[in-house]
Write a protein that holds these residues in place. Structure first.
Motif, PDB file in Angstrom:
ATOM      1  N   TYR A 190       0.855  -1.183   0.000  1.00  0.00           N
ATOM      2  CA  TYR A 190       0.000   0.000   0.000  1.00  0.00           C
ATOM      3  C   TYR A 190       0.895   1.239   0.000  1.00  0.00           C
ATOM      4  O   TYR A 190       1.895   1.286   0.716  1.00  0.00           O
ATOM      5  N   THR A 191       0.527   2.246  -0.765  1.00  0.00           N
ATOM      6  CA  THR A 191       1.342   3.451  -0.819  1.00  0.00           C
ATOM      7  C   THR A 191       0.812   4.488   0.158  1.00  0.00           C
ATOM      8  O   THR A 191      -0.383   4.749   0.229  1.00  0.00           O
ATOM      9  N   LYS A 192       1.714   5.068   0.909  1.00  0.00           N
ATOM     10  CA  LYS A 192       1.353   6.040   1.940  1.00  0.00           C
ATOM     11  C   LYS A 192       0.783   7.321   1.338  1.00  0.00           C
ATOM     12  O   LYS A 192      -0.038   7.997   1.937  1.00  0.00           O
ATOM     13  N   TYR A 251      14.969   1.193 -11.302  1.00  0.00           N
ATOM     14  CA  TYR A 251      14.753   0.893  -9.887  1.00  0.00           C
ATOM     15  C   TYR A 251      13.408   1.467  -9.450  1.00  0.00           C
ATOM     16  O   TYR A 251      13.160   2.667  -9.598  1.00  0.00           O
ATOM     17  N   ILE A 252      12.558   0.596  -8.929  1.00  0.00           N
ATOM     18  CA  ILE A 252      11.283   1.026  -8.352  1.00  0.00           C
ATOM     19  C   ILE A 252      11.381   0.773  -6.856  1.00  0.00           C
ATOM     20  O   ILE A 252      11.533  -0.362  -6.417  1.00  0.00           O
ATOM     21  N   TYR A 253      11.318   1.846  -6.049  1.00  0.00           N
ATOM     22  CA  TYR A 253      11.623   1.714  -4.633  1.00  0.00           C
ATOM     23  C   TYR A 253      10.445   2.178  -3.775  1.00  0.00           C
ATOM     24  O   TYR A 253       9.606   2.974  -4.195  1.00  0.00           O
ATOM     25  N   ASN A 254      10.435   1.665  -2.565  1.00  0.00           N
ATOM     26  CA  ASN A 254       9.368   1.970  -1.614  1.00  0.00           C
ATOM     27  C   ASN A 254       9.671   3.305  -0.925  1.00  0.00           C
ATOM     28  O   ASN A 254      10.652   3.440  -0.199  1.00  0.00           O
ATOM     29  N   ASP A 255       8.826   4.301  -1.145  1.00  0.00           N
ATOM     30  CA  ASP A 255       9.013   5.614  -0.523  1.00  0.00           C
ATOM     31  C   ASP A 255       7.910   5.901   0.498  1.00  0.00           C
ATOM     32  O   ASP A 255       7.555   7.053   0.732  1.00  0.00           O
ATOM     33  N   ASN A 256       7.379   4.846   1.131  1.00  0.00           N
ATOM     34  CA  ASN A 256       6.254   5.039   2.041  1.00  0.00           C
ATOM     35  C   ASN A 256       6.605   5.808   3.310  1.00  0.00           C
ATOM     36  O   ASN A 256       5.759   6.485   3.886  1.00  0.00           O
ATOM     37  N   LYS A 257       7.844   5.721   3.785  1.00  0.00           N
ATOM     38  CA  LYS A 257       8.212   6.391   5.017  1.00  0.00           C
ATOM     39  C   LYS A 257       8.557   7.869   4.819  1.00  0.00           C
ATOM     40  O   LYS A 257       8.666   8.618   5.773  1.00  0.00           O
ATOM     41  N   ILE A 258       8.764   8.242   3.594  1.00  0.00           N
ATOM     42  CA  ILE A 258       9.101   9.623   3.276  1.00  0.00           C
ATOM     43  C   ILE A 258       8.352  10.014   2.014  1.00  0.00           C
ATOM     44  O   ILE A 258       8.080   9.166   1.161  1.00  0.00           O
ATOM     45  N   ASP A 259       7.983  11.272   1.905  1.00  0.00           N
ATOM     46  CA  ASP A 259       7.250  11.727   0.726  1.00  0.00           C
ATOM     47  C   ASP A 259       8.238  12.275  -0.288  1.00  0.00           C
ATOM     48  O   ASP A 259       8.498  13.469  -0.351  1.00  0.00           O
ATOM     49  N   PRO A 309      28.618   2.792 -20.103  1.00  0.00           N
ATOM     50  CA  PRO A 309      27.831   1.715 -20.696  1.00  0.00           C
ATOM     51  C   PRO A 309      26.516   1.429 -19.969  1.00  0.00           C
ATOM     52  O   PRO A 309      25.759   0.576 -20.383  1.00  0.00           O
ATOM     53  N   VAL A 310      26.256   2.120 -18.839  1.00  0.00           N
ATOM     54  CA  VAL A 310      25.075   1.796 -18.035  1.00  0.00           C
ATOM     55  C   VAL A 310      24.203   3.041 -17.887  1.00  0.00           C
ATOM     56  O   VAL A 310      24.699   4.124 -17.583  1.00  0.00           O
ATOM     57  N   SER A 311      22.902   2.868 -18.115  1.00  0.00           N
ATOM     58  CA  SER A 311      21.935   3.931 -17.879  1.00  0.00           C
ATOM     59  C   SER A 311      20.975   3.478 -16.798  1.00  0.00           C
ATOM     60  O   SER A 311      20.622   2.297 -16.711  1.00  0.00           O
ATOM     61  N   GLU A 312      20.550   4.431 -15.966  1.00  0.00           N
ATOM     62  CA  GLU A 312      19.701   4.088 -14.831  1.00  0.00           C
ATOM     63  C   GLU A 312      18.498   5.016 -14.770  1.00  0.00           C
ATOM     64  O   GLU A 312      18.589   6.193 -15.132  1.00  0.00           O
ATOM     65  N   ALA A 313      17.386   4.492 -14.284  1.00  0.00           N
ATOM     66  CA  ALA A 313      16.196   5.291 -14.005  1.00  0.00           C
ATOM     67  C   ALA A 313      15.683   4.889 -12.628  1.00  0.00           C
ATOM     68  O   ALA A 313      15.729   3.710 -12.258  1.00  0.00           O
ATOM     69  N   TRP A 314      15.183   5.873 -11.852  1.00  0.00           N
ATOM     70  CA  TRP A 314      14.755   5.647 -10.479  1.00  0.00           C
ATOM     71  C   TRP A 314      13.349   6.213 -10.314  1.00  0.00           C
ATOM     72  O   TRP A 314      13.128   7.397 -10.540  1.00  0.00           O
ATOM     73  N   VAL A 315      12.423   5.388  -9.897  1.00  0.00           N
ATOM     74  CA  VAL A 315      11.022   5.796  -9.800  1.00  0.00           C
ATOM     75  C   VAL A 315      10.447   5.320  -8.471  1.00  0.00           C
ATOM     76  O   VAL A 315      10.600   4.153  -8.113  1.00  0.00           O
ATOM     77  N   PRO A 316       9.776   6.212  -7.701  1.00  0.00           N
ATOM     78  CA  PRO A 316       9.153   5.793  -6.434  1.00  0.00           C
ATOM     79  C   PRO A 316       7.888   4.978  -6.675  1.00  0.00           C
ATOM     80  O   PRO A 316       7.150   5.222  -7.629  1.00  0.00           O
ATOM     81  N   ILE A 317       7.631   4.009  -5.793  1.00  0.00           N
ATOM     82  CA  ILE A 317       6.472   3.138  -5.958  1.00  0.00           C
ATOM     83  C   ILE A 317       5.170   3.925  -5.880  1.00  0.00           C
ATOM     84  O   ILE A 317       4.167   3.546  -6.480  1.00  0.00           O
ATOM     85  N   SER A 318       5.169   5.065  -5.162  1.00  0.00           N
ATOM     86  CA  SER A 318       3.942   5.859  -5.070  1.00  0.00           C
ATOM     87  C   SER A 318       3.521   6.424  -6.417  1.00  0.00           C
ATOM     88  O   SER A 318       2.392   6.870  -6.582  1.00  0.00           O
TER      89      SER A 318
END
Length: 465
Positions: A42-44, A113-121, A136-145
């Motif tokens: 569940y997302t905060k 990367y999809i990460y849990n950001d429930n404890k912080i907004d 050679p590496v590309s990254e993307a970071w997205v919060p689960i909310s």
């Protein structure tokens, strides 16, 4: 609450050239000591939110892959491999975190990367990262909310529901950075589209509403990449682009569909010594562009762009709708298409762009340069050969042309229609051409025929009635 894009690295880096074929992306679900990643989650951020299951993430990733496949005209096939959840032995934070502890994940050239950001907004602090074309590496970071769905259905009618569209947009945006794209800016210059000193204009970073590389706090919609981005990614063929410097009436195919015809017009910028261009494309409510919650006239529009010249944006949508600039007001792109049957006049080059007609399969645009006037304004549609304007091409039209040529009668109501062979001259060859077509089936009548349309051939003939 806004989700602002942060690009921590990659500025000025090489654009990733591999934007075709299968592109494998490792998707890693990440949790923390204080915010473990476990299903159902569940997302905060949303009270009484619906739980997120692995199937939901699979669905979103499938839609992202479909989005890129449609945008690239089947040139790109994103293949997502899902790993985790993996819980890091650290506290969650709104900063980019160390991934060395993510053991057991094979080596990929792209990571999401999809990460849990429930404890912080983190949505207030811009925790959405995408490295730009890093090799050679590309990254993307997205919060689960940000990756969330709303029942009762993932699809509502023919439209993606707004939260699903938002999730697709956020991931598509960050992967766009991975492919080498910067933001899609909006250039607001008040009551003109461009001043002699373009830097006097208000440049709104990532405010092009019609491109996924816009800001992520806009209304939750997903739309195609613009003409410059598709050219940069190599999805538009050189044969789809026409550079023009002469007056004429041009036909554009919609940017959303694969075509072997012209989809982009380029006009050299007056102040750039031929090194940069205006880009003109036609957008129609097709495919993912049909999920926009915008006015119909905005969806079916002619849009004007130039390449980016400021940090953070590699494309600039031009304020062709002539919004008024008030102070530092961030007026943005809804309504920024050139109005149909209304001429946009470039204040530097002095040429004009007039959208004449569109029907979701093509758009007709009149472009007029100084000292190269087009006849027949206001522009009129006609059927070639139908000089008496009765909707048919028959022997009565032949008689009307002959009476005009030999007796000086006003029997030809549209001279452009009388130019049956489209050689730019109204003479005896035209009634002969019609007769040979009618009775011997020779030499088909050039467009516009058999339906009404505009003359795309530059000549001295007009259609004044």
């Amino acid at each position: 609450n806004s989700l602002e894009v942060v690009v921590p690295e990659g500025e000025g880096g090489a654009v990733n050239p591999n934007t075709h074929g299968e592109q494998k992306v490792a998707v890693i679900l990440v949790g923390f000591n204080d915010a473990p990643f476990q299903f159902p989650l569940y997302t905060k951020r949303f009270k009484n939110s619906y739980p997120i299951f692995r199937e939901d993430i699979d669905f979103i990733l499938g839609e992202v892959a479909r989005f890129y496949k449609e945008n690239s005209y089947d040139k790109v096939n994103l293949k997502f491999d899902l790993f985790g959840p993996v819980n890091l032995p650290t506290q969650s934070s709104c900063q980019r975190f160390e991934t060395a502890a993510l053991s057991g994940v094979p080596i990929y050239s792209r990571y999401l990367y999809i990460y849990n950001d429930n404890k912080i907004d983190c949505t207030k602090n811009g925790l959405a990262f995408g490295s730009v074309g890093k090799n050679p590496v590309s990254e993307a970071w997205v919060p689960i909310s940000s990756v969330r769905l709303v029942p009762p259905a993932y699809l509502v009618g023919a439209e993606l529901n707004f939260m699903t569209a938002s999730a697709i947009k956020i991931i598509a945006h960050e992967l766009g950075h991975n492919l080498g794209l910067y933001h899609a800016n909006f250039l607001n210059c008040g009551d003109v589209s461009m001043l002699y000193n373009v830097f006097d204009c208000l440049d709104n970073e990532a405010f092009d509403y019609y491109d996924p590389m816009r800001r992520l706090d806009f209304e939750s919609t997903i739309s195609h990449f613009n003409a410059l981005h598709k050219e940069k990614l190599g999805w538009i063929l050189p044969s789809n682009i026409k550079e023009i410097s002469k007056s004429g009436i041009y036909i554009l195919e919609p940017l959303e569909l694969f075509s072997t015809k012209i989809q982009i017009l380029k006009i050299p910028l007056a102040f750039s010594s031929g090194q940069d261009y205006y880009y003109i494309d036609y957008r129609a409510p097709i495919g993912f562009d049909d999920t926009n919650k915008l006015k119909q006239e905005d969806l079916s529009g002619i849009f004007l762009y130039m390449k980016g010249f400021r940090q953070g944006g590699d494309t600039h949508m031009i304020d062709a709708d002539l919004f008024e600039k008030i102070g530092n007001s961030l007026s943005y792109a809804p309504g920024a298409s050139i109005d149909f049957l209304r001429a946009y006049i470039d204040p530097v080059g002095k040429f004009s762009i007039t959208p004449l007609k569109s029907d979701n399969t093509k758009a007709v645009v009149a472009i007029e340069f100084p000292n190269q006037p087009l006849r027949g304004k206001p522009y009129k549609e006609f059927i070639r050969g139908d000089v008496n304007r009765d909707g048919n091409v028959d022997t009565t039209d032949v008689i009307a042309i002959l009476e005009h040529l030999f007796y000086g009668k006003d029997s030809v109501l549209c001279q452009d229609a009388g130019d049956a062979n489209d050689d730019g001259v109204l003479d005896i060859s035209d009634p002969v051409y019609i007769l040979l077509y009618l009775f011997k089936g020779q030499n088909p009548i050039p467009e516009p025929y058999p339906n009404a349309g505009f003359d795309t051939t530059l000549d001295e003939l007009g259609c004044e009635t």
